[in-house]
Write a protein that holds these residues in place. Structure first.
Motif, PDB file in Angstrom:
ATOM      1  N   GLY A 213       4.579  11.596  17.476  1.00  0.00           N
ATOM      2  CA  GLY A 213       5.288  11.342  16.221  1.00  0.00           C
ATOM      3  C   GLY A 213       5.357   9.862  15.900  1.00  0.00           C
ATOM      4  N   ALA A 214       5.523   9.010  16.904  1.00  0.00           N
ATOM      5  CA  ALA A 214       5.569   7.564  16.679  1.00  0.00           C
ATOM      6  C   ALA A 214       4.231   7.066  16.146  1.00  0.00           C
ATOM      7  N   GLU A 215       3.145   7.620  16.685  1.00  0.00           N
ATOM      8  CA  GLU A 215       1.816   7.215  16.203  1.00  0.00           C
ATOM      9  C   GLU A 215       1.612   7.642  14.756  1.00  0.00           C
ATOM     10  N   ARG A 216       2.055   8.840  14.409  1.00  0.00           N
ATOM     11  CA  ARG A 216       1.932   9.288  13.015  1.00  0.00           C
ATOM     12  C   ARG A 216       2.742   8.385  12.094  1.00  0.00           C
ATOM     13  N   ALA A 217       3.968   8.031  12.504  1.00  0.00           N
ATOM     14  CA  ALA A 217       4.819   7.172  11.674  1.00  0.00           C
ATOM     15  C   ALA A 217       4.194   5.788  11.506  1.00  0.00           C
ATOM     16  N   ASP A 218       3.670   5.224  12.581  1.00  0.00           N
ATOM     17  CA  ASP A 218       3.033   3.898  12.487  1.00  0.00           C
ATOM     18  C   ASP A 218       1.829   3.936  11.550  1.00  0.00           C
ATOM     19  N   HIS A 219       1.047   5.000  11.644  1.00  0.00           N
ATOM     20  CA  HIS A 219      -0.120   5.120  10.761  1.00  0.00           C
ATOM     21  C   HIS A 219       0.313   5.187   9.297  1.00  0.00           C
ATOM     22  N   ILE A 220       1.343   5.981   9.021  1.00  0.00           N
ATOM     23  CA  ILE A 220       1.826   6.100   7.636  1.00  0.00           C
ATOM     24  C   ILE A 220       2.315   4.758   7.127  1.00  0.00           C
ATOM     25  N   ARG A 221       3.112   4.054   7.944  1.00  0.00           N
ATOM     26  CA  ARG A 221       3.652   2.760   7.522  1.00  0.00           C
ATOM     27  C   ARG A 221       2.527   1.755   7.263  1.00  0.00           C
ATOM     28  N   ASN A 222       1.597   1.663   8.190  1.00  0.00           N
ATOM     29  CA  ASN A 222       0.525   0.670   8.040  1.00  0.00           C
ATOM     30  C   ASN A 222      -0.347   0.959   6.824  1.00  0.00           C
ATOM     31  N   GLU A 223      -0.724   2.214   6.642  1.00  0.00           N
ATOM     32  CA  GLU A 223      -1.553   2.568   5.489  1.00  0.00           C
ATOM     33  C   GLU A 223      -0.812   2.335   4.176  1.00  0.00           C
ATOM     34  N   ALA A 224       0.481   2.671   4.145  1.00  0.00           N
ATOM     35  CA  ALA A 224       1.279   2.469   2.929  1.00  0.00           C
ATOM     36  C   ALA A 224       1.389   0.985   2.603  1.00  0.00           C
ATOM     37  N   GLU A 225       1.617   0.155   3.615  1.00  0.00           N
ATOM     38  CA  GLU A 225       1.710  -1.286   3.384  1.00  0.00           C
ATOM     39  C   GLU A 225       0.382  -1.852   2.887  1.00  0.00           C
ATOM     40  N   ASN A 226      -0.721  -1.359   3.430  1.00  0.00           N
ATOM     41  CA  ASN A 226      -2.031  -1.841   2.986  1.00  0.00           C
ATOM     42  C   ASN A 226      -2.299  -1.468   1.528  1.00  0.00           C
ATOM     43  N   LEU A 227      -1.977  -0.226   1.160  1.00  0.00           N
ATOM     44  CA  LEU A 227      -2.169   0.192  -0.232  1.00  0.00           C
ATOM     45  C   LEU A 227      -1.268  -0.601  -1.174  1.00  0.00           C
ATOM     46  N   ALA A 228      -0.016  -0.833  -0.745  1.00  0.00           N
ATOM     47  CA  ALA A 228       0.912  -1.600  -1.578  1.00  0.00           C
ATOM     48  C   ALA A 228       0.409  -3.026  -1.760  1.00  0.00           C
ATOM     49  N   PHE A 229      -0.053  -3.643  -0.675  1.00  0.00           N
ATOM     50  CA  PHE A 229      -0.562  -5.024  -0.750  1.00  0.00           C
ATOM     51  C   PHE A 229      -1.751  -5.113  -1.689  1.00  0.00           C
ATOM     52  N   ALA A 230      -2.654  -4.137  -1.599  1.00  0.00           N
ATOM     53  CA  ALA A 230      -3.832  -4.148  -2.460  1.00  0.00           C
ATOM     54  C   ALA A 230      -3.456  -4.045  -3.936  1.00  0.00           C
ATOM     55  N   ALA A 231      -2.322  -3.389  -4.229  1.00  0.00           N
ATOM     56  CA  ALA A 231      -1.870  -3.237  -5.617  1.00  0.00           C
ATOM     57  C   ALA A 231      -0.919  -4.355  -6.039  1.00  0.00           C
ATOM     58  N   GLY A 232      -0.642  -5.303  -5.157  1.00  0.00           N
ATOM     59  CA  GLY A 232       0.268  -6.400  -5.480  1.00  0.00           C
ATOM     60  C   GLY A 232       1.724  -5.987  -5.521  1.00  0.00           C
ATOM     61  N   LEU A 233       2.058  -4.949  -4.759  1.00  0.00           N
ATOM     62  CA  LEU A 233       3.421  -4.423  -4.766  1.00  0.00           C
ATOM     63  C   LEU A 233       4.007  -4.460  -3.358  1.00  0.00           C
ATOM     64  N   ASP A 234       5.309  -4.230  -3.268  1.00  0.00           N
ATOM     65  CA  ASP A 234       6.004  -4.167  -1.982  1.00  0.00           C
ATOM     66  C   ASP A 234       6.426  -2.734  -1.699  1.00  0.00           C
ATOM     67  N   LEU A 235       6.252  -2.318  -0.450  1.00  0.00           N
ATOM     68  CA  LEU A 235       6.739  -1.014  -0.016  1.00  0.00           C
ATOM     69  C   LEU A 235       8.225  -1.121   0.307  1.00  0.00           C
ATOM     70  N   ILE A 236       9.044  -0.261  -0.276  1.00  0.00           N
ATOM     71  CA  ILE A 236      10.476  -0.233   0.030  1.00  0.00           C
ATOM     72  C   ILE A 236      10.664   0.507   1.351  1.00  0.00           C
ATOM     73  N   GLU A 237      11.165  -0.206   2.347  1.00  0.00           N
ATOM     74  CA  GLU A 237      11.352   0.393   3.668  1.00  0.00           C
ATOM     75  C   GLU A 237      12.354   1.546   3.601  1.00  0.00           C
ATOM     76  N   ASP A 238      12.039   2.624   4.285  1.00  0.00           N
ATOM     77  CA  ASP A 238      12.930   3.786   4.336  1.00  0.00           C
ATOM     78  C   ASP A 238      12.660   4.508   5.654  1.00  0.00           C
ATOM     79  N   GLN A 239      13.326   4.050   6.722  1.00  0.00           N
ATOM     80  CA  GLN A 239      13.055   4.585   8.047  1.00  0.00           C
ATOM     81  C   GLN A 239      13.386   6.074   8.168  1.00  0.00           C
ATOM     82  N   PRO A 240      14.524   6.544   7.650  1.00  0.00           N
ATOM     83  CA  PRO A 240      14.792   7.991   7.742  1.00  0.00           C
ATOM     84  C   PRO A 240      13.720   8.835   7.050  1.00  0.00           C
ATOM     85  N   LEU A 241      13.271   8.389   5.873  1.00  0.00           N
ATOM     86  CA  LEU A 241      12.222   9.133   5.164  1.00  0.00           C
ATOM     87  C   LEU A 241      10.918   9.084   5.953  1.00  0.00           C
TER      88      LEU A 241
END
Length: 752
Positions: A213-241
């Protein structure tokens, strides 16, 4: 030594249950194995939406044979006693042995337990764990008796070593344990065999299942941050979600979608909440404007079109959800611009608590308290009262009705739309804070006044009706409210008397309690004691019965006077609420709050005993200064000297039946150390008093600590309980002076 691999494959396990279920599987299995005589080197548990897995390394091959001897009754004891002993030992009476002991012949039982191999023990323990697994909710399906969170499809249970893998023989209902599992439901259907944990994890990943589960969460976070960066946006952190979404997918595929232009002018909090609660989407924000422009969703599979079809479907559903939000928003704006009078009227029908009235009545109480608190925290009283009257109105809005977690947040928007000043609108948003130990504390004076008023009304109200926290039960979150008061006061350095505010807070409840009592007297349908539930009205039932016996069908003036007489006979001062009782509750919360600073409970107790303990800023400053002194050698030694003086004085007063507090005189000093102590006290006392007057506790404590040396010297050189009556009395009075001087700073007798 073999390794154990267990997998329980089922239909989808709710995300909120997965982490705890993995921990329970690990604990119950390892505890059971150890109790059965096995040892192991390491264990790890995993969870995905469809499976729980456990890997145990270095498991012993079997349990050792055990031989135990038990001493029983003497030879010649009654047959029933001997038979009972044999039965308890699990042997036949004929197998008992007679042995000579210093106390005569005694029966002994020799119990031999042969060792068992690991496979037999694993099967026995796993069977018990599965059948008694503590799911919050479970179900039974088909004709079997097994209950599981969702239908259980298969059990993988193997012991593997260098020679290969062995299936543990186990069957639960119609499910027999094996060495096969299956991968992703859609991307890799079909079963495959595994030979151990490494093979299992590797083959699952090839079958599009990420086990950790930790690996899945890390993958989701990293991919989301990369997509956000490419679009010039910030990912709003939401650890419970993030944790929840990681529990919804076995093969996370992160996609970025767009929000239709017509919804972008909705408040960002509305967009984020709607997407989070309804769709489990993450929000992407423009760092410059704060607007939410796009979203991140996580699919559970790769698709040939790169997720385009999935995004199209998600965006269609999102548009429907946001259309509802826009409808709520526009309706609420019309009401806000009209002055929110309908909402204010509607609060009269919203019950806060059946014995504390409606939200409208509560608003009146909070407004009065906020007005009283305002000048104490540097706020304008008019603005504080206005903010208190507006703060709860959004409870009647459609948006908060749909998303209760937005209360306060929407209140600010609606207050601004109604024309309220920014300070008032901010207070509507901030008055719920702080909600927890890590939540931000409001700093604007109007917000502080309303937030304090809100929490004090909660505390005094529930104290007045005797609904206090008990043990671990705190249904009305009164501990949280108390911590909120503490943090608001301390972090804003607010100098105020809590006892006075508690008196103001409980006053309106006195009136409502009296009204409830009167209603209980006048009504045939209500038992006043049941309505009140307050122990201090124990004798009220007798009064109620006597009044009802005298009632006629039509209330007369004579009866009304009689009721008034009965009401006046009730001692309303016996109500369980007292300002000191509530203050003591806050002091207990303060001890917990200051524990992170390393300040001991008894140090705080020593300061609570001083005047002004309802001023938390004063109390904490005193406690911090005392704690700092007691950490020094002089402070610790002074404490020992105070205890010695206090103990000798207490014992002498109890023995003599007098109080030695009439003033020691230096002219009776016989030893130089005695004279030096008089001089030290003469010098320290005015310095301590002056420092305390200006609330310079560090200086006061230092002056007190400086008494350590002359007190030590005095005790080493002088006998207190001398035969000379005048000297003894003078020295006991001197001990009283030492204790009194120290107690001007803090009550050191409370320090353990």
């Amino acid at each position: 030594m073999p390794d154990l691999l267990v997998e329980l494959l089922s239909e989808e396990i709710p995300a909120r249950m997965q982490e705890n279920a993995a921990l329970v599987l690990k604990k119950r299995m390892t505890d059971g194995l150890v109790e059965a005589g096995l040892t192991y080197a390491h264990a790890a548990a995993f969870a995905t939406p469809r499976r729980l897995a456990l890997a145990v390394e270095g498991l012993s091959g079997g349990s050792r044979a055990l031989r135990e001897e038990r001493k029983g009754p003497r030879v010649g004891a009654p047959d029933k006693a001997v038979e009972g002993f044999a039965r308890g030992a699990g042997v036949d009476v004929a197998a008992l042995e007679r042995r000579e002991t210093p106390k005569g012949e005694v029966w002994f039982a020799v119990i031999e337990q042969p060792g068992r191999d690991a496979a037999q023990i694993v099967a026995e323990v796993l069977d018990a764990v599965i059948r008694d697994f503590p799911w919050p909710k479970s179900m039974r399906w088909g004709a079997g008796t097994l209950r599981w969170v969702r239908p259980l499809h298969s059990i993988l249970c193997i012991l593997s070593d260098g020679a290969g893998a062995q299936v543990v023989p186990l069957q639960i209902d119609a499910i027999a344990a094996g060495d096969t599992t299956e991968g992703h439901r859609f991307m890799a259907p079909g079963r495959f065999a595994v030979t151990g944990f490494e093979d299992y994890a590797e083959r699952l990943k090839r079958a599009h299942v990420v086990l950790s589960g930790a690996e899945r969460a890390d993958h989701i976070r990293n991919e989301a941050e990369n997509l956000a960066f490419a679009a010039g946006l910030d990912l709003i952190e939401d650890q419970p979600l993030l944790a929840e979404v990681a529990g919804l997918v076995e093969w996370p595929v992160v996609l970025m979608g767009e929000i239709e232009e017509r919804f972008l002018d909705l408040p960002p909090e509305v967009l984020r909440t709607s997407m989070r609660e309804h769709q489990k989407f993450f929000s992407l924000r423009d760092a410059k404007t704060g607007r939410i422009l796009r979203f991140i969703t996580v699919a559970n599979r790769d698709t040939a079109d790169g997720g385009a079809t999935i995004l199209a479907g998600n965006q269609k559903v999102l548009a429907a959800r946001l259309s509802d939000a826009r409808f709520f928003w526009e309706n609420d704006l019309r009401e806000a611009r009209a002055g929110m009078k309908n909402w204010a009227e509607g609060l009269k029908s919203v019950t806060f608590h059946n014995r504390l009235g409606s939200q409208a009545e509560r608003v009146e109480r909070i407004a009065a308290l906020a007005r009283e608190i305002a000048p104490l925290v540097g706020a304008d009283a008019e603005l504080a009262e206005q903010a208190a009257r507006l703060a709860k109105l959004d409870l009647r809005s459609e948006m908060v009705g749909e998303f209760p977690e937005l209360q306060g947040v929407m209140g600010r928007y609606y207050a601004l739309e109604s024309g309220a000043p920014i300070a008032v609108a901010d207070a509507a948003r901030d008055h719920y804070s702080p909600l927890g130990p890590s939540d931000a504390v409001p700093g604007a004076p109007v917000s502080v006044a309303v937030a304090l008023a809100d929490k004090i009304d909660t505390l005094t109200g529930f104290w007045a009706i005797d609904e206090k926290p008990t043990g671990s039960k705190d249904p009305f979150a009164l501990r949280r409210a108390a911590l909120g008061v503490i943090r608001l006061v301390l972090e804003n350095n607010a100098r105020l008397s809590l006892r006075s505010l508690f008196e103001s807070g409980v006053r309106p409840h006195d009136d409502s309690i009296r009204w409830e009592v009167e209603r209980g007297i006048l009504s045939e349908e209500h038992d006043a004691m049941q309505v009140l539930g307050v122990k201090s009205y124990a004798r009220f039932k007798e009064l109620q019965v006597s009044i009802r016996e005298e009632r006629s069908d039509q209330e007369t003036e004579e009866e009304r006077l009689r009721i008034d007489e009965m009401l006046s006979a009730i001692d309303f001062n016996e109500v369980e609420f007292t300002e000191d009782n509530l203050l003591s509750f806050l002091h207990d919360r303060l001890k917990v709050h200051l524990r992170d600073e390393g300040i001991r409970h008894d140090v705080i107790d020593a300061c609570i005993g001083m005047e002004g303990s309802d001023d938390l800023v004063l109390l904490v400053n005193r406690a911090r200064a005392l704690d700092a002194v007691l950490r020094t050698e002089d402070g610790e030694n002074l404490l020992q000297g105070f205890r010695r003086a206090h103990n000798i004085l207490t014992q002498a007063e109890e023995r003599d039946g007098v109080e030695y507090s009439f003033g020691a005189e230096a002219k009776f000093a016989e030893d130089p150390t005695e004279s030096a102590l008089f001089s030290a006290l003469d010098a320290a006392e005015p310095e301590i008093r002056a420092a305390l007057e200006r609330e310079d506790f560090a200086t006061a404590m230092s002056a007190m600590a400086a008494l350590r040396a002359p007190i030590d010297a005095f005790f080493e050189a002088v006998q207190i309980n001398t035969d000379h009556a005048v000297l003894r009395r003078n020295r006991l009075n001197l001990l009283h002076r030492i204790c009194a001087t120290c107690r001007e700073v803090a009550d050191l007798s409370r320090i353990g």
